[in-house]
Write an enzyme that holds these catalytic residues in place. Structure first.
Site, PDB file in Angstrom:
ATOM      1  N   ARG A 203      -2.837   1.986   4.136  1.00  0.00           N
ATOM      2  CA  ARG A 203      -2.798   3.386   4.602  1.00  0.00           C
ATOM      3  C   ARG A 203      -3.624   4.302   3.673  1.00  0.00           C
ATOM      4  NH1 ARG A 203      -0.835   0.760   8.155  1.00  0.00           N
ATOM      5  NH2 ARG A 203       0.991   1.261   9.420  1.00  0.00           N
TER       6      ARG A 203
ATOM      7  N   SER B  59       5.248   6.601  11.654  1.00  0.00           N
ATOM      8  CA  SER B  59       5.948   6.458  10.367  1.00  0.00           C
ATOM      9  C   SER B  59       5.689   7.704   9.527  1.00  0.00           C
ATOM     10  CB  SER B  59       5.415   5.259   9.586  1.00  0.00           C
ATOM     11  OG  SER B  59       5.556   4.079  10.329  1.00  0.00           O
TER      12      SER B  59
ATOM     13  N   GLU C 200       3.274   9.347   4.634  1.00  0.00           N
ATOM     14  CA  GLU C 200       2.030   8.805   5.209  1.00  0.00           C
ATOM     15  C   GLU C 200       1.312   9.930   5.962  1.00  0.00           C
ATOM     16  OE1 GLU C 200       2.043   5.218   7.981  1.00  0.00           O
ATOM     17  OE2 GLU C 200       1.047   6.729   9.209  1.00  0.00           O
TER      18      GLU C 200
HETATM   19  P1  FAD Z   1      -5.343  13.262  13.144  1.00  0.00           P
HETATM   20  O1  FAD Z   1      -3.867  13.192  13.042  1.00  0.00           O
HETATM   21  O2  FAD Z   1      -5.925  14.343  13.964  1.00  0.00           O
HETATM   22  O3  FAD Z   1      -5.939  13.306  11.676  1.00  0.00           O
HETATM   23  C1  FAD Z   1      -5.482  12.439  10.691  1.00  0.00           C
HETATM   24  C2  FAD Z   1      -6.348  12.626   9.433  1.00  0.00           C
HETATM   25  O4  FAD Z   1      -7.661  12.203   9.694  1.00  0.00           O
HETATM   26  C3  FAD Z   1      -6.466  14.096   9.002  1.00  0.00           C
HETATM   27  O5  FAD Z   1      -6.539  14.122   7.599  1.00  0.00           O
HETATM   28  C4  FAD Z   1      -7.793  14.533   9.618  1.00  0.00           C
HETATM   29  O6  FAD Z   1      -8.393  15.596   8.907  1.00  0.00           O
HETATM   30  C5  FAD Z   1      -8.602  13.265   9.505  1.00  0.00           C
HETATM   31  N1  FAD Z   1      -9.633  13.088  10.550  1.00  0.00           N
HETATM   32  C6  FAD Z   1      -9.417  12.948  11.876  1.00  0.00           C
HETATM   33  N2  FAD Z   1     -10.584  12.727  12.508  1.00  0.00           N
HETATM   34  C7  FAD Z   1     -11.554  12.749  11.569  1.00  0.00           C
HETATM   35  C8  FAD Z   1     -12.982  12.577  11.599  1.00  0.00           C
HETATM   36  N3  FAD Z   1     -13.670  12.359  12.733  1.00  0.00           N
HETATM   37  N4  FAD Z   1     -13.650  12.685  10.419  1.00  0.00           N
HETATM   38  C9  FAD Z   1     -12.994  12.913   9.258  1.00  0.00           C
HETATM   39  N5  FAD Z   1     -11.665  13.077   9.171  1.00  0.00           N
HETATM   40  C10 FAD Z   1     -10.951  12.984  10.315  1.00  0.00           C
HETATM   41  N6  FAD Z   1      -0.862   4.595  12.287  1.00  0.00           N
HETATM   42  C11 FAD Z   1      -1.059   3.318  11.884  1.00  0.00           C
HETATM   43  O7  FAD Z   1      -1.844   3.066  10.963  1.00  0.00           O
HETATM   44  N7  FAD Z   1      -0.382   2.290  12.471  1.00  0.00           N
HETATM   45  C12 FAD Z   1       0.490   2.476  13.469  1.00  0.00           C
HETATM   46  O8  FAD Z   1       1.068   1.517  13.966  1.00  0.00           O
HETATM   47  C13 FAD Z   1       0.716   3.810  13.923  1.00  0.00           C
HETATM   48  N8  FAD Z   1       1.600   4.061  14.909  1.00  0.00           N
HETATM   49  C14 FAD Z   1       1.822   5.350  15.320  1.00  0.00           C
HETATM   50  C15 FAD Z   1       2.735   5.580  16.356  1.00  0.00           C
HETATM   51  C16 FAD Z   1       2.965   6.863  16.815  1.00  0.00           C
HETATM   52  C17 FAD Z   1       3.981   7.080  17.934  1.00  0.00           C
HETATM   53  C18 FAD Z   1       2.256   7.944  16.265  1.00  0.00           C
HETATM   54  C19 FAD Z   1       2.485   9.335  16.769  1.00  0.00           C
HETATM   55  C20 FAD Z   1       1.361   7.740  15.217  1.00  0.00           C
HETATM   56  C21 FAD Z   1       1.122   6.432  14.738  1.00  0.00           C
HETATM   57  N9  FAD Z   1       0.218   6.159  13.695  1.00  0.00           N
HETATM   58  C22 FAD Z   1      -0.004   4.863  13.294  1.00  0.00           C
HETATM   59  C23 FAD Z   1      -0.495   7.270  13.032  1.00  0.00           C
HETATM   60  C24 FAD Z   1      -1.783   7.713  13.788  1.00  0.00           C
HETATM   61  O9  FAD Z   1      -1.797   7.214  15.083  1.00  0.00           O
HETATM   62  C25 FAD Z   1      -3.039   7.264  13.062  1.00  0.00           C
HETATM   63  O10 FAD Z   1      -3.066   7.711  11.742  1.00  0.00           O
HETATM   64  C26 FAD Z   1      -4.324   7.766  13.772  1.00  0.00           C
HETATM   65  O11 FAD Z   1      -5.456   7.159  13.199  1.00  0.00           O
HETATM   66  C27 FAD Z   1      -4.479   9.280  13.718  1.00  0.00           C
HETATM   67  O12 FAD Z   1      -5.515   9.641  14.597  1.00  0.00           O
HETATM   68  P2  FAD Z   1      -5.733  11.146  15.046  1.00  0.00           P
HETATM   69  O13 FAD Z   1      -7.016  11.195  15.813  1.00  0.00           O
HETATM   70  O14 FAD Z   1      -4.548  11.651  15.750  1.00  0.00           O
HETATM   71  O15 FAD Z   1      -5.910  11.850  13.631  1.00  0.00           O
HETATM   72  N1  EPU Z   2      14.053  -1.463   9.538  1.00  0.00           N
HETATM   73  C1  EPU Z   2      15.388  -1.096   9.430  1.00  0.00           C
HETATM   74  N2  EPU Z   2      15.782   0.076  10.030  1.00  0.00           N
HETATM   75  C2  EPU Z   2      14.933   0.866  10.724  1.00  0.00           C
HETATM   76  C3  EPU Z   2      13.571   0.496  10.822  1.00  0.00           C
HETATM   77  C4  EPU Z   2      13.153  -0.677  10.214  1.00  0.00           C
HETATM   78  O1  EPU Z   2      16.168  -1.795   8.829  1.00  0.00           O
HETATM   79  O2  EPU Z   2      15.382   1.899  11.232  1.00  0.00           O
HETATM   80  C5  EPU Z   2      13.617  -2.711   8.894  1.00  0.00           C
HETATM   81  C6  EPU Z   2      13.807  -3.928   9.807  1.00  0.00           C
HETATM   82  O3  EPU Z   2      14.324  -4.949   9.019  1.00  0.00           O
HETATM   83  C7  EPU Z   2      12.407  -4.313  10.198  1.00  0.00           C
HETATM   84  C8  EPU Z   2      11.564  -3.789   9.054  1.00  0.00           C
HETATM   85  O4  EPU Z   2      12.262  -2.635   8.581  1.00  0.00           O
HETATM   86  O5  EPU Z   2      12.291  -5.693  10.319  1.00  0.00           O
HETATM   87  C9  EPU Z   2      10.164  -3.417   9.449  1.00  0.00           C
HETATM   88  O6  EPU Z   2      10.217  -2.521  10.558  1.00  0.00           O
HETATM   89  P1  EPU Z   2       9.017  -2.430  11.624  1.00  0.00           P
HETATM   90  O7  EPU Z   2       8.584  -3.797  12.027  1.00  0.00           O
HETATM   91  O8  EPU Z   2       9.427  -1.470  12.690  1.00  0.00           O
HETATM   92  O9  EPU Z   2       7.828  -1.870  10.786  1.00  0.00           O
HETATM   93  P2  EPU Z   2       7.729  -0.712   9.690  1.00  0.00           P
HETATM   94  O10 EPU Z   2       7.524  -1.349   8.364  1.00  0.00           O
HETATM   95  O11 EPU Z   2       8.824   0.251   9.833  1.00  0.00           O
HETATM   96  C10 EPU Z   2       5.124  -0.595   9.787  1.00  0.00           C
HETATM   97  C11 EPU Z   2       4.091   0.480   9.891  1.00  0.00           C
HETATM   98  C12 EPU Z   2       3.917   0.892  11.354  1.00  0.00           C
HETATM   99  C13 EPU Z   2       3.460  -0.332  12.145  1.00  0.00           C
HETATM  100  C14 EPU Z   2       4.523  -1.423  12.022  1.00  0.00           C
HETATM  101  C15 EPU Z   2       4.107  -2.721  12.684  1.00  0.00           C
HETATM  102  C16 EPU Z   2       4.074   1.684   7.794  1.00  0.00           C
HETATM  103  C17 EPU Z   2       4.461   2.924   7.071  1.00  0.00           C
HETATM  104  N3  EPU Z   2       4.446   1.614   9.062  1.00  0.00           N
HETATM  105  O12 EPU Z   2       6.362  -0.013  10.172  1.00  0.00           O
HETATM  106  O13 EPU Z   2       2.914   1.889  11.431  1.00  0.00           O
HETATM  107  O14 EPU Z   2       3.267  -0.007  13.502  1.00  0.00           O
HETATM  108  O15 EPU Z   2       4.763  -1.707  10.615  1.00  0.00           O
HETATM  109  O16 EPU Z   2       3.136  -3.350  11.915  1.00  0.00           O
HETATM  110  O17 EPU Z   2       3.434   0.813   7.213  1.00  0.00           O
HETATM  111  C18 EPU Z   2       2.518   4.232  11.339  1.00  0.00           C
HETATM  112  O18 EPU Z   2       1.814   4.011  10.362  1.00  0.00           O
HETATM  113  O19 EPU Z   2       2.678   5.384  11.820  1.00  0.00           O
HETATM  114  C19 EPU Z   2       3.209   3.118  11.986  1.00  0.00           C
HETATM  115  C20 EPU Z   2       4.010   3.278  13.048  1.00  0.00           C
END
Ligand code: FAD
Ligand code: EPU
Length: 338
Positions: free
Chosen positions: A164, A238, A334
């Site tokens: 991240r 997250s 994050e």
């Molecule tokens: P924004 O939120 O608009 O911006 C994020 C950052 O990037 C800001 O600092 C912004 O200034 C910068 N930025 C955006 N675009 C540019 C650009 N073109 N040039 C320079 N800087 C820029 N993230 C994960 O890694 N894994 C996940 O599994 C994951 N799951 C998610 C699930 C949900 C339901 C949600 C809501 C979010 C999740 N995220 C996850 C976080 C998010 O989706 C990512 O971080 C995504 O890349 C953000 O994209 P955005 O276009 O919305 O960026």
């Molecule tokens: N868990 C709990 N309670 C909860 C949630 C999770 O006990 O309420 C424990 C469970 O044991 C589970 C473990 O945590 O097995 C891991 O949970 P999960 O698989 O949901 O993944 P996470 O570690 O919570 C990370 C990323 C996610 C990504 C998933 C899948 C980070 C901060 N988050 O979540 O990314 O989608 O793994 O790879 O690394 C994001 O960055 O926004 C995001 C959603």
């Protein structure tokens, strides 16, 4: 290029927080950033590049220019017997790029299906899910250095990707606009199916029979069962990173918490899921005013109605405090808090 004044960002952040930008500009092409920031009116103002706002939390009105890049386009720029090189514009939806690759059977980013946001934001925190990170497929990006006012190309190494993390969250924080990204994908079938949640699926299928579409669909199903849909419930995924602890701290935790969930990172450290820590502090599904944690995933903070950024940050602070008191671990956000 459209520039508006006093512009509401409520539609452009998935937390659905009501804030205004002093100026808001939509760019059809990335190079327009030079034209925009050289205008006298804007020269001294801070610039924030916004994608879909799915990893951002605004705590106040933005006293500068918020810039959104709406450039679209995905194309194959090179290929050989083994690999295909795909270039996508920053304004593309990340998931549309994944769908394009899945449809063409280009292997490498299917585990990153359904992550919200734009292609341009993907390198910022090196998006990752289910054992794969952007950096595994990333070749290079082009963008604009806002201080030096010129176009620059960055290789994978130069982006300094981590968990991240990247150079764009550190030395180049808010100083760089990503214009387009090039990925290297495999033509031959190749999957990363080591993630725990995939086990049941893997056991039922012969590995040669698994298709890229099935893997992408599986990821989507898992995600939809655990994560809230931002169009229905404000959130930014997250809220915190999963903390890493060293061997000494890990042994201590293991001694006191026999049900500790952990993942070994290397010989020196372990990752502890922040969701587990937060749940153990009694915060899973907890509500406080307009804010809460999601009842299926404690790591996701949700806006239950009309919370503002300060209310959300205060709730996050309560979680940080509780986890620190119980486990001696300091969670770090994050989400980009502005
Ligand atoms: P924004 O939120 O608009 O911006 C994020 C950052 O990037 C800001 O600092 C912004 O200034 C910068 N930025 C955006 N675009 C540019 C650009 N073109 N040039 C320079 N800087 C820029 N993230 C994960 O890694 N894994 C996940 O599994 C994951 N799951 C998610 C699930 C949900 C339901 C949600 C809501 C979010 C999740 N995220 C996850 C976080 C998010 O989706 C990512 O971080 C995504 O890349 C953000 O994209 P955005 O276009 O919305 O960026
Ligand atoms: N868990 C709990 N309670 C909860 C949630 C999770 O006990 O309420 C424990 C469970 O044991 C589970 C473990 O945590 O097995 C891991 O949970 P999960 O698989 O949901 O993944 P996470 O570690 O919570 C990370 C990323 C996610 C990504 C998933 C899948 C980070 C901060 N988050 O979540 O990314 O989608 O793994 O790879 O690394 C994001 O960055 O926004 C995001 C959603």
């Amino acid at each position: 290029m459209i520039v508006k004044e006093n512009f509401s960002l409520k539609k452009f952040n998935t937390f659905k927080v009501e804030v205004n930008a002093r100026f808001y500009a939509e760019l059809e092409s990335a190079e327009q950033i030079l034209e925009l920031t050289s205008q006298k009116e804007f020269q001294k103002l801070p610039v924030l590049i916004l994608g879909e706002g799915s990893n951002i939390l605004f705590t106040k009105n933005y006293n500068g220019i918020v810039v959104r890049l709406i450039s679209k386009g995905i194309k194959v720029v090179d290929e050989n017997a083994e690999f295909v090189f795909v270039n996508a514009q920053a304004g593309e939806s990340w998931d549309d790029l994944v769908t394009y690759c899945v449809d063409k059977e280009y292997y490498g980013i299917e585990n990153l299906s359904l992550i919200p946001g734009t292609v341009g934001a993907a390198p910022i925190q090196n998006i990752g899910a289910y054992g794969v990170e952007l950096k595994d497929a990333f070749v290079s990006l082009e963008g604009y250095d806002l201080d030096k006012q010129r176009k620059v190309c960055f290789s994978n190494n130069q982006c300094a990707f981590g968990y991240r993390n990247s150079i764009f969250k550190n030395a180049l924080k808010n100083k760089f606009l990503i214009a387009n990204v090039t990925l290297k994908l495999k033509k031959e079938k190749s999957f990363n199916l080591n993630y725990r949640a995939f086990q049941e699926f893997v056991q039922k299928k012969k590995s040669t029979e698994i298709t890229i579409k099935e893997v992408s669909d599986l990821v989507k199903r898992i995600r939809m069962s655990k994560l809230p849909d931002p169009s229905k419930l404000g959130n930014a995924g997250s809220f915190f990173k999963n903390p890493e602890v060293d061997n000494k701290k890990f042994s201590e935790l293991k001694k006191y918490f026999s049900d500790l969930v952990f993942f070994k990172v290397d010989e020196h450290s372990y990752k502890i899921p922040a969701g587990w820590l937060i749940e153990k502090c009694g915060f899973k599904g907890k509500k406080s005013g307009n804010v809460g944690t999601y009842n299926k995933q404690a790591l996701v903070i949700v806006n239950l109605g009309s919370a503002d950024g300060i209310e959300i940050v205060n709730f996050a602070e309560q979680i940080i405090q509780a986890v620190h008191t119980k486990f001696g671990i300091k969670l770090t956000p994050e989400v980009n808090i502005i």
